[in-house]
Design a protein around this motif. Structure first.
Motif, short mmCIF file in Angstrom:
data_model
loop_
_atom_site.label_atom_id
_atom_site.label_comp_id
_atom_site.label_asym_id
_atom_site.label_seq_id
_atom_site.Cartn_x
_atom_site.Cartn_y
_atom_site.Cartn_z
N ARG A 37 9.52 23.84 25.68
CA ARG A 37 9.00 25.06 25.98
C ARG A 37 8.62 25.16 27.26
NH1 ARG A 37 7.58 25.95 19.90
NH2 ARG A 37 9.33 27.12 19.25
N ASN A 38 7.86 23.94 27.93
CA ASN A 38 7.33 23.94 28.90
C ASN A 38 8.34 24.22 30.01
OD1 ASN A 38 4.68 23.53 28.08
ND2 ASN A 38 4.72 21.69 28.39
N ALA A 39 9.55 23.83 29.91
CA ALA A 39 10.57 23.90 31.03
C ALA A 39 11.51 25.49 30.82
CB ALA A 39 11.71 22.70 30.32
N GLY A 40 10.89 26.12 29.67
CA GLY A 40 11.47 27.37 29.40
C GLY A 40 12.74 27.32 28.50
N ALA A 45 14.09 23.99 22.28
CA ALA A 45 12.98 23.79 21.42
C ALA A 45 13.32 24.07 20.12
CB ALA A 45 11.65 24.56 21.83
N SER A 46 14.01 25.18 19.81
CA SER A 46 14.64 25.40 18.17
C SER A 46 15.42 24.33 17.77
CB SER A 46 15.11 26.81 18.33
OG SER A 46 14.53 27.97 19.02
N PHE A 47 16.17 23.82 18.71
CA PHE A 47 16.96 22.50 18.18
C PHE A 47 15.94 21.52 17.87
CE2 PHE A 47 18.82 18.57 19.42
CZ PHE A 47 19.63 18.41 18.51
N PHE A 48 15.00 20.94 18.41
CA PHE A 48 14.33 19.90 18.05
C PHE A 48 13.10 20.52 16.76
CE2 PHE A 48 14.02 18.87 22.85
CZ PHE A 48 14.86 17.62 22.52
N GLU A 49 12.80 21.76 16.86
CA GLU A 49 12.33 22.19 15.74
C GLU A 49 13.12 21.93 14.48
OE1 GLU A 49 9.07 25.68 17.31
OE2 GLU A 49 11.25 25.98 16.87
N GLU A 50 14.35 22.44 14.58
CA GLU A 50 15.42 22.16 13.38
C GLU A 50 15.43 20.73 12.77
OE1 GLU A 50 19.50 23.68 14.19
OE2 GLU A 50 18.49 25.39 15.06
N MET A 51 15.46 19.68 13.88
CA MET A 51 15.38 18.42 13.52
C MET A 51 14.05 18.07 12.94
SD MET A 51 17.21 16.85 17.15
CE MET A 51 16.71 15.27 16.73
N MET A 52 12.94 18.54 13.42
CA MET A 52 11.83 18.35 12.68
C MET A 52 11.71 18.46 11.28
SD MET A 52 7.98 19.39 13.79
CE MET A 52 8.38 19.60 15.85
#
Length: 75
Positions: A37-40, A45-52
């Motif tokens: 998210r900090n990198a825009g 970020a959504s991909f990482f949230e899916e993994m989480m």
């Protein structure tokens, strides 16, 4: 069930290990989401949230299986 070198049944040990690593990864992904998210990079970020979410579900399923193979309910 066979008992491994740890003194725990192999399947219990395996489930505990998967549960731990899933929870640890889920914790780490929180930082990855912030970095993306900090990198825009909202898609990353959504991909990482899916993994989480997947790891959270995996940890929950391990917990359920542990109660089946000899853990205590609510532990």
């Amino acid at each position: 069930m066979a008992t491994g070198e740890t003194g725990f049944e192999d399947v219990s040990f395996d489930l505990i290990s998967v549960q731990y690593h899933s929870l640890k990864a889920g914790h780490d992904y929180g930082q990855y989401v912030r970095d993306a998210r900090n990198a825009g990079l909202e898609d990353v970020a959504s991909f990482f949230e899916e993994m989480m979410a997947q790891d959270s579900e995996r940890a929950r399923r391990c917990h359920d299986f542990l109660t089946q193979v000899g853990g205590t309910p609510g532990s």
